[in-house]
Design a protein around this motif. Structure first.
Motif, PDB file in Angstrom:
ATOM      1  N   PHE A   1      46.019   7.195  86.845  1.00 37.38           N
ATOM      2  CA  PHE A   1      44.863   7.320  85.953  1.00 37.38           C
ATOM      3  C   PHE A   1      44.897   8.658  85.232  1.00 37.38           C
ATOM      4  CE2 PHE A   1      41.592   4.357  88.233  1.00 37.38           C
ATOM      5  CZ  PHE A   1      42.455   3.297  88.040  1.00 37.38           C
ATOM      6  N   THR A   2      44.216   8.717  84.103  1.00 34.06           N
ATOM      7  CA  THR A   2      44.102   9.998  83.400  1.00 34.06           C
ATOM      8  C   THR A   2      43.067  10.866  84.110  1.00 34.06           C
ATOM      9  OG1 THR A   2      42.300   9.287  81.969  1.00 34.06           O
ATOM     10  CG2 THR A   2      44.559   8.910  81.163  1.00 34.06           C
TER      11      THR A   2
ATOM     12  N   THR B   1      40.369  12.022  82.772  1.00 30.50           N
ATOM     13  CA  THR B   1      39.036  11.487  82.456  1.00 30.50           C
ATOM     14  C   THR B   1      38.696  10.306  83.361  1.00 30.50           C
ATOM     15  OG1 THR B   1      39.318  12.155  80.163  1.00 30.50           O
ATOM     16  CG2 THR B   1      37.604  10.536  80.605  1.00 30.50           C
ATOM     17  N   GLU B   2      39.642   9.391  83.504  1.00 31.97           N
ATOM     18  CA  GLU B   2      39.383   8.222  84.362  1.00 31.97           C
ATOM     19  C   GLU B   2      39.095   8.642  85.799  1.00 31.97           C
ATOM     20  OE1 GLU B   2      42.126   5.062  81.815  1.00 31.97           O
ATOM     21  OE2 GLU B   2      43.019   6.231  83.433  1.00 31.97           O
ATOM     22  N   ASN B   3      39.826   9.654  86.259  1.00 38.87           N
ATOM     23  CA  ASN B   3      39.583  10.135  87.617  1.00 38.87           C
ATOM     24  C   ASN B   3      38.201  10.761  87.763  1.00 38.87           C
ATOM     25  OD1 ASN B   3      41.728  10.117  89.890  1.00 38.87           O
ATOM     26  ND2 ASN B   3      42.927  10.309  88.009  1.00 38.87           N
TER      27      ASN B   3
ATOM     28  N   LYS C   1      35.970  17.741  88.623  1.00 37.50           N
ATOM     29  CA  LYS C   1      35.164  16.616  89.109  1.00 37.50           C
ATOM     30  C   LYS C   1      33.838  17.116  89.681  1.00 37.50           C
ATOM     31  CE  LYS C   1      36.769  13.177  91.884  1.00 37.50           C
ATOM     32  NZ  LYS C   1      37.735  12.555  92.835  1.00 37.50           N
TER      33      LYS C   1
ATOM     34  N   MET D   1      35.611   9.973  85.969  1.00 34.68           N
ATOM     35  CA  MET D   1      34.598   8.913  85.852  1.00 34.68           C
ATOM     36  C   MET D   1      34.467   8.100  87.135  1.00 34.68           C
ATOM     37  SD  MET D   1      35.564   7.612  82.046  1.00 34.68           S
ATOM     38  CE  MET D   1      34.355   6.305  81.895  1.00 34.68           C
ATOM     39  N   LEU D   2      35.587   8.047  87.863  1.00 38.34           N
ATOM     40  CA  LEU D   2      35.644   7.216  89.055  1.00 38.34           C
ATOM     41  C   LEU D   2      34.565   7.587  90.060  1.00 38.34           C
ATOM     42  CD1 LEU D   2      38.252   5.362  89.347  1.00 38.34           C
ATOM     43  CD2 LEU D   2      38.661   6.716  91.373  1.00 38.34           C
TER      44      LEU D   2
ATOM     45  N   ASP E   1      43.140  13.949  78.722  1.00 39.44           N
ATOM     46  CA  ASP E   1      43.929  12.731  78.503  1.00 39.44           C
ATOM     47  C   ASP E   1      45.237  12.701  79.292  1.00 39.44           C
ATOM     48  OD1 ASP E   1      42.041  11.776  76.685  1.00 39.44           O
ATOM     49  OD2 ASP E   1      42.892  13.065  75.109  1.00 39.44           O
TER      50      ASP E   1
ATOM     51  N   ARG F   1      33.738   6.829  77.719  1.00 38.56           N
ATOM     52  CA  ARG F   1      34.910   7.642  78.026  1.00 38.56           C
ATOM     53  C   ARG F   1      35.017   8.875  77.130  1.00 38.56           C
ATOM     54  NH1 ARG F   1      40.315   5.402  79.806  1.00 38.56           N
ATOM     55  NH2 ARG F   1      38.950   3.677  80.273  1.00 38.56           N
TER      56      ARG F   1
ATOM     57  N   GLU G   1      29.780   5.962  88.621  1.00 37.62           N
ATOM     58  CA  GLU G   1      28.861   4.858  88.305  1.00 37.62           C
ATOM     59  C   GLU G   1      27.689   4.841  89.271  1.00 37.62           C
ATOM     60  OE1 GLU G   1      32.602   3.889  86.396  1.00 37.62           O
ATOM     61  OE2 GLU G   1      32.022   4.719  88.310  1.00 37.62           O
TER      62      GLU G   1
ATOM     63  N   TYR H   1      47.875  12.253  82.298  1.00 39.86           N
ATOM     64  CA  TYR H   1      47.928  11.437  83.507  1.00 39.86           C
ATOM     65  C   TYR H   1      48.103  12.352  84.713  1.00 39.86           C
ATOM     66  CZ  TYR H   1      47.988   7.185  80.835  1.00 39.86           C
ATOM     67  OH  TYR H   1      47.608   6.171  80.031  1.00 39.86           O
TER      68      TYR H   1
END
Ligand code: ADP
Ligand code: MG
Length: 513
Positions: free
Chosen positions: A94-95, A97-99, A154, A101-102, A136, A115, A105, A138
């Protein structure tokens, strides 16, 4: 200064263990408070309570003067507390950002996160705290040092004001560690507060504002770096004076014992982990292999000890070709091994200490006569070794699995050092051990060297390599990139080479400084 965090009378019992015994701890706003203690002292338990993973049996937690009940990591984050774990919790494919966001939620009650908005916020945080993280990128393409900064982002993204770092420098080169200390100071400048867990005395003195030492679940004292030194901290940790520096005479190397020629070894994923490595170790010397963990050291040692097949190249032990021999055969040629993973490769945990001590020799005279095991002789020999190697255990019939880490390691050292050997591979020999056991094992290694054994020491603790080795080989991405005489090697120089700087350039760089 006000206390951003206050732990009052924290007690935590596990079956048979009082892990935290009425602990008081405060964290002032804008300080780095180091929590220092030996393995098993109760540091992680205390932090896991603060992080909501465990509930205390007694005690209270106050954040900004307000009493908080923390039942889960989510409660902890909501209260403004975040933890940078020792093993990063990032997903490589994951990028950044994705990490980030993980898992968020949950915090936002399932509301869809944009995103682009998250990426923008990451960039802001990165600039604000000088973290140099690309939203961005990875994660798999990032160095360990940068991954750690992603973990920090994070927490900042989740608006943590108290950051807990659990042994954060264990995976870093000395220069990366200095970089982390700068980041910590940036965090303080912006109003954050930090709890810094470590067992490295030099770092505590360098990077903290205040130090609290815990031993066997209790706070034994607090001090500040200006009033402490390594000796004082070590004896607080251990409860007795400790010799920190190894006394050793210059080495007197003689004949070649181990000769490794153009060795190539693959890892579990069939990637080249050891890349055309050649070196020798002589009688009466310690060759230290320095390197950040994961640069091929594990596969090298496995190949030398018969636990992994090599792909190409040759290994000679006392002139015997042992390239593809079994572990037992290599042992019989006079090799001893302190394995990196003592529980997996060093001991049979549900066997007694007696049986573990005879693991390599039970089938030989005097333990077996004909095919009959001489149990009385084995037991007597075990009792002698327990005495000689200072293994703390109720008796020789105790299972290895029920000993502390330090005592398990002593069982291995006792077994490996008590038979005649010409060559010893010691891989991370003191990882996770208390200062007292480290002192003990270092002294035994020097003793073996002085008795003429060839010693290969593999350690990701650079201080350990610097202290013990007569020559230092630096491993980077599977290659031995340089071999230095210990007297020419400074920590800065070795650190640069460990980070992949070309050795010739590294030598120029330290000259200039
Ligand atoms: P440290 O982080 O200082 O090395 P820990 O907090 O991990 O120490 O451990 C303190 C003591 O509590 C040790 O004796 C350990 O074996 C025990 N302990 C820790 N976690 C558990 C658990 N989940 N169950 C039982 N005992 C535990
Ligand atoms: Mg711990």
């Amino acid at each position: 200064m006000t206390n951003v965090l206050e732990l009052k009378g924290i007690t935590k019992r596990f079956p048979g263990v009082l892990a935290n015994d009425n602990i008081d701890l405060t964290l002032k706003k804008g300080e780095i408070h180091a929590l220092l203690g030996e393995n098993g002292a109760g540091k992680s338990t205390l932090m896991n309570i603060l992080y909501g993973l465990y509930q205390p049996n007694e005690g209270e937690i106050f954040i900004d003067g307000e009493k908080k009940i923390i039942n889960s990591p989510l409660d902890s984050i909501k209260a403004g507390v975040g933890m940078v774990h020792q093993h990063f919790m990032l997903i490589p494919v994951f990028t950044v950002t994705e990490n980030v966001m993980l898992g968020d939620e949950k915090l936002r009650g399932g509301v869809f996160l944009d995103r682009k908005v998250v990426a923008k916020r990451i960039l802001e945080l990165s600039q604000q705290y000088n973290l140099d993280v690309d939203p961005d990128a990875y994660v798999r393409d990032l160095s360990v040092g940068v991954q750690q900064r992603v973990e920090i982002i994070k927490l900042l993204y989740r608006e943590a004001k108290v950051l807990i770092f659990d042994e954060p420098t264990a995976v870093l080169t000395p220069q990366e560690a200095d970089g982390l200390f700068e980041v910590m100071n940036n965090l303080l400048d912006k109003g954050k507060s930090i709890i810094f867990i470590t067992h490295k005395l030099k770092e505590v003195l360098k990077a903290s504002d205040r130090i609290t030492v815990i031993r066997q679940g209790k706070v034994v004292g607090s001090t500040v770096p200006e009033e402490a030194d390594e000796e004082k901290l070590a004896s607080m940790m251990v409860g007795r004076p400790v010799m920190l520096n190894v006394d050793k005479d210059p080495s007197n190397p003689k004949d070649v014992v181990l000769d490794v020629q153009n060795l190539n070894v693959l890892d579990d994923r069939s990637q080249l982990a050891v890349d055309n490595v050649s070196f020798q170790v002589r009688e009466g010397e310690i060759l230290g292999i320095a390197g950040v963990q994961g640069n091929g050291q594990t596969q090298l040692v496995e190949s030398l000890t018969g636990l992994r097949e090599n792909f190409a190249g040759d290994i000679f032990l006392l002139g015997n070709k042992v390239t593809d021999e079994s572990p037992r055969k290599i042992t019989e040629f006079g090799s001893a091994h302190i394995p990196e993973d003592r529980q997996r490769d060093g001991l049979v945990l549900n066997y007694s200490i007696t049986d573990n001590l005879a693991l390599n020799t039970y089938y030989l005279d005097p333990f077996s006569v004909g095919a009959i095991l001489q149990e009385e002789i084995m037991k007597k020999s075990a009792e002698e070794l327990i005495e000689k190697f200072d293994i703390r255990t109720p008796n020789a019939e105790t299972t290895a699995g029920s000993l502390s880490g330090g005592n398990q390691q002593k069982v291995i050292v006792a077994r490996e050092f008590s038979r005649p050997t010409k060559f010893i591979v010691a891989s991370q020999p003191t990882r996770g051990l208390d200062v007292g056991s480290i002192e003990y094992i270092h002294a035994r290694l020097i003793e073996k060297r002085d008795a003429g054994t060839a010693v290969l020491l593999v350690s990701s603790e650079l201080d350990e390599v610097m202290q013990l080795a007569d020559r230092i080989a630096v491993m980077y991405r599977g290659e031995i990139v340089d071999v230095l005489d210990a007297k020419d090697a400074t920590k800065d120089l070795v650190g640069l080479i460990m980070a992949g700087v070309n050795p010739a350039e590294a030598k120029e760089m330290v000259k200039v400084e």
